[in-house]
Scaffold this active site. Structure first.
Site, PDB file in Angstrom:
ATOM      1  N   HIS A 191       0.805  -1.226   0.000  1.00  0.00           N
ATOM      2  CA  HIS A 191       0.000   0.000   0.000  1.00  0.00           C
ATOM      3  C   HIS A 191       0.838   1.275   0.000  1.00  0.00           C
ATOM      4  CE1 HIS A 191       0.837  -1.026   4.161  1.00  0.00           C
ATOM      5  NE2 HIS A 191       0.646   0.241   4.499  1.00  0.00           N
ATOM      6  N   CYS A 238       8.095  -0.983  -1.740  1.00  0.00           N
ATOM      7  CA  CYS A 238       7.411  -0.776  -0.465  1.00  0.00           C
ATOM      8  C   CYS A 238       7.899   0.564   0.079  1.00  0.00           C
ATOM      9  CB  CYS A 238       7.644  -1.940   0.502  1.00  0.00           C
ATOM     10  SG  CYS A 238       9.321  -2.134   1.132  1.00  0.00           S
ATOM     11  N   GLY A 253      12.093  -4.440   3.403  1.00  0.00           N
ATOM     12  CA  GLY A 253      11.270  -5.591   3.768  1.00  0.00           C
ATOM     13  C   GLY A 253      10.840  -6.420   2.578  1.00  0.00           C
ATOM     14  N   HIS A 306      27.539  -8.007 -11.333  1.00  0.00           N
ATOM     15  CA  HIS A 306      28.311  -8.878 -10.448  1.00  0.00           C
ATOM     16  C   HIS A 306      27.497  -9.971  -9.783  1.00  0.00           C
ATOM     17  CE1 HIS A 306      31.665  -5.644  -9.812  1.00  0.00           C
ATOM     18  NE2 HIS A 306      31.378  -5.853 -11.084  1.00  0.00           N
ATOM     19  N   ARG A 333      34.534 -14.376 -13.057  1.00  0.00           N
ATOM     20  CA  ARG A 333      34.788 -14.525 -11.623  1.00  0.00           C
ATOM     21  C   ARG A 333      33.510 -14.382 -10.802  1.00  0.00           C
ATOM     22  NH1 ARG A 333      36.036  -9.069 -12.422  1.00  0.00           N
ATOM     23  NH2 ARG A 333      35.524  -7.690 -10.694  1.00  0.00           N
TER      24      ARG A 333
END
Length: 148
Positions: A9, A65, A70, A98, A132
């Site tokens: 929301h 959010c 979160g 990466h 890598r």
């Protein structure tokens, strides 16, 4: 390309600008909710977007959010998701190069629409460099696989 987008929301205020921005770039957006500002819980939308990514319904996901924190934590609980929360474009770019991130999160209380669009653009333009970095992404997947 198809991208899933989801928000709670608090993120609803920023979602239309990002959806329109993606559509203007020719990207099909699959909206996983929320669809209004009625109080709701961000893990619901994090899971919906993350599952759309891992199932192959979409290539990538974007979550919003209040802080981005979160909702990114919740998305990262879905096996195969590498979600990053970003408040500036450079980290978004590096997260793809990466870490091969497949979900981008940000907070509507942290950044505005124009900065969010710049972050999205850098994230989408970047490509995983492999080499890598591939070993590290594989090590992350191994951690996922070994958890009970």
């Amino acid at each position: 390309m198809k991208i899933a987008i989801g928000c709670d929301h608090v993120g609803i205020i920023l979602k239309p600008a990002i959806t329109e921005h993606l559509a203007a770039r020719g990207i099909k957006v699959i909206d996983k909710g929320a669809f209004d500002d009625t109080r709701t819980d961000y893990p619901i939308y994090a899971q919906a977007v993350a599952e759309a990514v891992v199932s192959g319904e979409v290539k990538l996901g974007i979550l919003i959010c209040g802080s981005g924190i979160g909702i990114s934590i919740a998305a990262n609980k879905v096996r195969g998701i590498r979600a990053v929360v970003c408040s500036e474009p450079y980290s978004a770019k590096l997260s793809r190069q990466h870490n091969n991130t497949n979900v981008l999160a940000f907070g509507s209380r942290v950044i505005g629409a124009e900065l969010a669009k710049m972050i999205v653009d850098e994230w989408l333009a970047a490509e995983f460099e492999g080499e890598r970095h591939q070993k590290r992404v594989e090590l992350i997947a191994t951690i996922e696989e070994t958890q009970i």
